[in-house]
Design an enzyme around this catalytic site. Structure first.
Site, PDB file in Angstrom:
ATOM      1  N   LEU A  17      32.836  40.177  38.962  1.00 13.64           N
ATOM      2  CA  LEU A  17      31.969  41.719  38.969  1.00 13.64           C
ATOM      3  C   LEU A  17      31.281  41.717  37.847  1.00 13.64           C
ATOM      4  CD1 LEU A  17      35.174  43.445  40.237  1.00 13.64           C
ATOM      5  CD2 LEU A  17      33.201  43.088  41.586  1.00 13.64           C
ATOM      6  N   ALA A  65      54.910  38.914  50.778  1.00 14.38           N
ATOM      7  CA  ALA A  65      55.140  39.609  49.382  1.00 14.38           C
ATOM      8  C   ALA A  65      54.071  40.614  49.148  1.00 14.38           C
ATOM      9  CB  ALA A  65      55.584  38.647  48.313  1.00 14.38           C
ATOM     10  N   GLU A  66      52.654  39.993  49.394  1.00 14.12           N
ATOM     11  CA  GLU A  66      51.513  40.659  48.841  1.00 14.12           C
ATOM     12  C   GLU A  66      51.485  41.757  49.752  1.00 14.12           C
ATOM     13  OE1 GLU A  66      47.837  38.770  48.731  1.00 14.12           O
ATOM     14  OE2 GLU A  66      48.854  36.548  48.153  1.00 14.12           O
ATOM     15  N   SER A 121      50.713  39.429  41.930  1.00  9.69           N
ATOM     16  CA  SER A 121      50.633  40.606  41.058  1.00  9.69           C
ATOM     17  C   SER A 121      49.631  41.507  41.529  1.00  9.69           C
ATOM     18  CB  SER A 121      50.165  39.936  39.636  1.00  9.69           C
ATOM     19  OG  SER A 121      51.006  39.145  39.129  1.00  9.69           O
ATOM     20  N   SER A 130      43.728  40.275  55.501  1.00  9.33           N
ATOM     21  CA  SER A 130      45.292  40.599  55.804  1.00  9.33           C
ATOM     22  C   SER A 130      45.766  41.762  54.677  1.00  9.33           C
ATOM     23  CB  SER A 130      46.035  39.578  55.826  1.00  9.33           C
ATOM     24  OG  SER A 130      46.259  38.928  54.733  1.00  9.33           O
ATOM     25  N   HIS A 174      46.439  39.582  43.318  1.00 11.68           N
ATOM     26  CA  HIS A 174      45.975  38.181  42.793  1.00 11.68           C
ATOM     27  C   HIS A 174      47.582  37.440  43.152  1.00 11.68           C
ATOM     28  CE1 HIS A 174      44.337  34.705  40.720  1.00 11.68           C
ATOM     29  NE2 HIS A 174      45.571  34.591  40.097  1.00 11.68           N
ATOM     30  N   ASP A 221      41.061  38.344  36.766  1.00 10.14           N
ATOM     31  CA  ASP A 221      42.314  38.406  36.644  1.00 10.14           C
ATOM     32  C   ASP A 221      43.054  38.522  35.656  1.00 10.14           C
ATOM     33  OD1 ASP A 221      41.917  37.382  39.476  1.00 10.14           O
ATOM     34  OD2 ASP A 221      41.881  35.470  38.852  1.00 10.14           O
ATOM     35  N   ASN A 274      43.226  45.068  41.792  1.00  9.96           N
ATOM     36  CA  ASN A 274      43.114  43.803  42.351  1.00  9.96           C
ATOM     37  C   ASN A 274      44.466  43.438  42.886  1.00  9.96           C
ATOM     38  OD1 ASN A 274      41.806  41.256  43.542  1.00  9.96           O
ATOM     39  ND2 ASN A 274      42.336  40.416  41.578  1.00  9.96           N
TER      40      ASN A 274
HETATM   41  C1  GAR Z   1      45.106  36.832  48.943  1.00  6.68           C
HETATM   42  O1  GAR Z   1      46.227  35.957  48.835  1.00  6.68           O
HETATM   43  C2  GAR Z   1      44.737  37.346  47.633  1.00  6.68           C
HETATM   44  O2  GAR Z   1      45.701  37.299  46.915  1.00  6.68           O
HETATM   45  C3  GAR Z   1      43.822  36.352  47.328  1.00  6.68           C
HETATM   46  O3  GAR Z   1      43.120  36.074  48.215  1.00  6.68           O
HETATM   47  C4  GAR Z   1      43.868  36.366  49.410  1.00  6.68           C
HETATM   48  C5  GAR Z   1      43.099  37.175  50.337  1.00  6.68           C
HETATM   49  O4  GAR Z   1      43.796  37.108  51.678  1.00  6.68           O
HETATM   50  N1  GAR Z   1      43.052  36.899  46.177  1.00  6.68           N
HETATM   51  C6  GAR Z   1      42.614  36.395  44.829  1.00  6.68           C
HETATM   52  O5  GAR Z   1      42.731  35.093  44.942  1.00  6.68           O
HETATM   53  C7  GAR Z   1      41.800  36.969  43.762  1.00  6.68           C
HETATM   54  N2  GAR Z   1      41.630  36.461  42.646  1.00  6.68           N
HETATM   55  P1  GAR Z   1      43.486  38.195  52.706  1.00  6.68           P
HETATM   56  O6  GAR Z   1      41.930  38.326  52.970  1.00  6.68           O
HETATM   57  O7  GAR Z   1      44.186  37.951  54.102  1.00  6.68           O
HETATM   58  O8  GAR Z   1      43.976  39.417  51.959  1.00  6.68           O
END
Ligand code: GAR
Length: 317
Positions: free
Chosen positions: A94, A174-175, A137, A15, A110, A146, A108
């Site tokens: 990585l 928010a992301e 973040s 997403s 997080h 992270d 990235n």
């Molecule tokens: C998101 O919430 C992202 O912040 C998290 O994985 C999800 C992916 O969702 N990432 C981490 O935890 C990285 N340490 P998405 O595939 O729908 O974007």
């Protein structure tokens, strides 16, 4: 203006990848998505990216050591001519080599307010700790998980009776706001005159006895008691370029540089006949170590003897 080329790495739903992709389709986006790649060939996000006409690549990491798998991904990123990498739910640790190759160009997202709650189960941990806010973040990727400088955050209130799932849903909104904005700002800064001048200033003023003074409307850098060794020009005389002017060792070097890399080097108006060389800064791919070397070479050609004496002696050995 050319758009920065971004590759997105995902492991699942994607997403955040879609938020980045759709934002890139707004007319003023400074970046375009050139590849979506995954360590899971069946990741739902890969099919969605393909449906939107984006190049995709899926390859399972199973049975491969970390460095070999990362080398496969790196080949794909280079083949797609990616300049930046956005990790979006890419659930892989990585290899050090891969991180080093993309240092300063890999971001990235997080789901926590870093430095709090690195790793997994971030929402449950924030609720259990009694925090008033969770959040997300975007940060630069460094060797530590992270970790790395935070480029942007959005706090999200934890409401009474909140569960990890309900909080995750709101943090996801928010992301999707945060990531496209931060990525656009980040890739845009290498074309932003204010940011570029700040970076040149930092490098130039780090040299011994260096000072700054405007000269003919451009910021110039000179050595106390000596001459100018660099100028920063942004659209000077409406030439449409942002550049760093430094001294070449002579007309021969000037001609050789322009001949070898005419996209990077140019003969500046006025100072060209005095063997100065222009280095383009506005193409989004500045090599700052190389620019720092140029500044220090030019500084040395301009500094008074009292400052270069020791360096000249060292060169004799
Ligand atoms: C998101 O919430 C992202 O912040 C998290 O994985 C999800 C992916 O969702 N990432 C981490 O935890 C990285 N340490 P998405 O595939 O729908 O974007």
């Amino acid at each position: 203006m050319t758009k920065a080329k971004v590759a997105i790495l995902i492991s699942g739903r994607g997403s955040n990848m879609m938020a980045l992709l759709y934002a890139s389709r707004l007319p003023d986006s400074p970046y375009e998505v050139v590849l979506v790649a995954s360590n899971d060939p069946d990741a739902p996000g890969l099919a969605l990216a393909a449906a939107e006409g984006v190049s995709t690549f899926g390859h399972s990491h199973k049975g491969l050591d970390r460095a070999s798998f990362d080398a496969i991904m790196d080949d794909q990123l280079r083949a797609a001519q990616a300049e930046y990498v956005a990790l979006a739910g890419y659930m892989r640790i990585l290899s050090a080599g891969f991180v080093a190759r993309w240092e300063g160009r890999m971001l990235n997202i997080h789901p926590s307010l870093l430095p709090r709650y690195k790793g997994l189960d971030t929402h449950a941990r924030a609720i259990a700790a009694g925090d008033s806010h969770g959040g997300c973040s975007v940060h630069l990727v460094t060797a530590e998980l992270d970790d790395g400088p935070v480029l942007g955050q959005i706090p999200v209130t934890i409401t009474p009776g909140e569960t990890a799932d309900s909080l995750a849903t709101r943090i996801m909104f928010a992301e999707h706001q945060l990531y496209p904005k931060v990525l656009a700002e980040f890739v845009g800064r290498e074309r932003n005159p204010d940011w570029l001048l700040g970076k040149v200033r930092e490098l130039a003023l780090a040299l011994p006895d260096a000072e700054e003074k405007a000269s003919h409307g451009s910021p110039g850098f000179f050595v106390t008691g000596g001459k100018f060794f660099a100028y920063f020009t942004a659209n000077h005389h409406q030439d449409g370029t942002i550049g760093l002017l430094v001294k070449a060792s002579g007309a021969e070097e000037q001609a050789m540089l322009i001949d070898r890399d005419p996209d990077l080097y140019y003969r500046p108006a006025y100072l060209g006949p005095f063997n100065w060389i222009g280095i383009r800064l506005d193409q989004g791919n500045n090599d700052w170590e190389h620019l720092a070397e140029w500044l220090s070479k030019s500084w040395r050609l301009s500094a008074p003897k009292r400052l270069t004496k020791m360096l000249d002696i060292a060169d004799e050995f």
